[in-house]
Design a protein around this motif. Structure first.
Motif, mmCIF file in Angstrom:
data_model
loop_
_atom_site.group_PDB
_atom_site.id
_atom_site.type_symbol
_atom_site.label_atom_id
_atom_site.label_comp_id
_atom_site.label_asym_id
_atom_site.label_seq_id
_atom_site.Cartn_x
_atom_site.Cartn_y
_atom_site.Cartn_z
ATOM 1 N N UNK A 56 0.843 -1.213 0.000
ATOM 2 C CA UNK A 56 0.000 0.000 0.000
ATOM 3 C C UNK A 56 0.868 1.249 0.000
ATOM 4 N N UNK A 57 0.381 2.287 -0.633
ATOM 5 C CA UNK A 57 1.114 3.554 -0.661
ATOM 6 C C UNK A 57 0.899 4.283 0.657
ATOM 7 N N UNK A 84 3.180 9.431 0.809
ATOM 8 C CA UNK A 84 3.549 9.236 -0.598
ATOM 9 C C UNK A 84 2.369 9.464 -1.535
ATOM 10 N N UNK A 85 1.152 9.518 -0.974
ATOM 11 C CA UNK A 85 -0.043 9.568 -1.823
ATOM 12 C C UNK A 85 -0.117 10.816 -2.705
ATOM 13 N N UNK A 86 0.176 12.024 -2.193
ATOM 14 C CA UNK A 86 0.132 13.191 -3.102
ATOM 15 C C UNK A 86 1.033 13.031 -4.309
ATOM 16 N N UNK A 87 2.216 12.475 -4.109
ATOM 17 C CA UNK A 87 3.129 12.252 -5.231
ATOM 18 C C UNK A 87 2.566 11.246 -6.225
ATOM 19 N N UNK A 88 1.923 10.192 -5.704
ATOM 20 C CA UNK A 88 1.295 9.186 -6.574
ATOM 21 C C UNK A 88 0.170 9.821 -7.395
ATOM 22 N N UNK A 96 -8.017 8.862 1.690
ATOM 23 C CA UNK A 96 -7.415 8.145 2.823
ATOM 24 C C UNK A 96 -6.773 6.815 2.431
ATOM 25 N N UNK A 97 -6.000 6.820 1.355
ATOM 26 C CA UNK A 97 -5.215 5.636 1.010
ATOM 27 C C UNK A 97 -5.882 4.659 0.061
ATOM 28 N N UNK A 98 -7.150 4.839 -0.251
ATOM 29 C CA UNK A 98 -7.826 3.918 -1.166
ATOM 30 C C UNK A 98 -7.558 4.361 -2.603
ATOM 31 N N UNK A 99 -6.739 3.607 -3.320
ATOM 32 C CA UNK A 99 -6.335 4.024 -4.663
ATOM 33 C C UNK A 99 -7.459 3.879 -5.681
#
Length: 349
Positions: free
Chosen positions: A140-141, A145-149, A174-177
């Motif tokens: 999981x990201x 790191x999520x904003x960059x993803x 909240x982390x759910x891609x």
């Protein structure tokens, strides 16, 4: 060979391996990784595809028979094994080892599993497959790191977003891609000159005709039965996938269960929220903004009821995957209304 997901493209261009094992609990990344492998295989002549869902009683002989036979037109084939728990069993272990004893260059084995623990990675069948193929564990990201993803996903399609916009999107999903990917698709429609700023994100949030999974959660915590039915119906009509809704509900129920246990032990409210946020990967200040809603839901739900709801999320997951009969949307409605205060779910295993 063990690779990160971002190393896959270079490896495929270099040489298509005979075996790929894709393992992880993040469905969007797993799906995209497998799509990349399938596409490259099709481009290099693997025009047939056989998909096997490995469950109790699975016929490994059928898998080996297909692997050892050629079609009428001698086409190359992708053999796709989907093993959710990553445990092929004794018969499966023997079959996989037998498959590797005389592999055909006309076969590509793609194995898809949930995250494999260290014990499974030490098994004889796994070591044999990894020795000749590629293992891609998908993690999981992290929230940081999520904003960059998100920025990278937008860049692929020629869009950009301001740092504030990226932070706001990350806060919402909240982390759910899967949810993040759908959110980006909606925001692209509102982007001006292919740029998404904070105002664009807030405009999407404030659109009264648009509902999202997070509004469904708040309505359930509030105990607003009619609103829950309405929002869930709209989400279904808008094509939101059931796994996204299930993920959000299950995460919220786990949070309530954790908070309920902490509070029942006499822990101060703010400390309970802080510890629950840390344990379950929530953003603490977001939970504090929803304190009154969380407390309201905890007051009307016993710890036993919350455990039953968590068991019910497992039934819904099996239903979505086709492992159990039933309508996933009906079950999601039952779970949502239970969270909102209707009679408790009784789950019989």
């Amino acid at each position: 060979m063990k690779l990160r997901i971002d190393q896959l493209g270079a490896q495929l261009k270099k040489q298509l391996a005979p075996v790929y094992i894709v393992s992880g609990d993040e469905p969007l990344q797993v799906a995209r990784c497998c799509d990349q492998i399938r596409q490259y295989a099709r481009d290099t002549g693997f025009s047939e595809r056989h998909v096997y869902h490995v469950e109790n009683g699975f016929d490994w002989g059928d898998f080996l028979s297909t692997a050892n036979s050629l079609s009428l037109f001698a086409q190359k084939q992708i053999l796709e094994l989907r093993i959710p728990n990553g445990k092929p069993g004794d018969a499966g272990s023997k079959a996989l080892l037998e498959y590797l004893s005389h592999p055909s260059p006309d076969n590509l084995l793609l194995m898809i599993t949930d995250r494999l623990d260290n014990t499974l990675q030490k098994s004889k069948w796994f070591k044999a497959l990894e020795q000749v193929g590629v293992f891609i564990p998908i993690w999981p990201i992290e929230s940081g790191q999520l904003p960059g993803w998100l920025a990278q996903q937008l860049k692929v399609d020629g869009y950009r977003a301001t740092p504030d916009a990226l932070s706001l999107i990350a806060e919402r999903v909240e982390g759910n891609l899967l949810a993040a990917s759908q959110e980006l698709e909606k925001l692209k429609l509102l982007a001006r000159d292919k740029t998404i700023d904070e105002a664009t994100v807030r405009e999407a949030v404030s659109d009264s005709a648009r509902y999202d999974v997070f509004q469904l959660l708040d309505s359930a915590l509030e105990g607003n039965i009619k609103q829950c039915v309405r929002i869930l119906g709209i989400l279904k009509g808008e094509g939101i996938e059931p796994p996204i809704i299930l993920w959000a509900l299950a995460r919220e129920i786990r949070l309530l269960s954790h908070l309920s246990r902490q509070l029942s032990r006499g822990m101060a409210r703010d400390l309970a929220i802080e510890q629950s946020a840390k344990a379950l990967g929530f953003v603490p200040f977001m939970l504090k903004r929803r304190t009154s809603l969380l407390e309201k839901a905890i007051r009307r739900s016993s710890e036993r009821n919350l455990r039953q709801m968590l068991l019910y999320t497992g039934k819904i997951d099996r239903c979505i995957k086709g492992l159990e009969k039933g309508n996933a949307w009906d079950k999601l409605l039952t779970l949502t209304l239970n969270l909102a205060g209707l009679p408790p779910i009784q789950v019989i295993n």
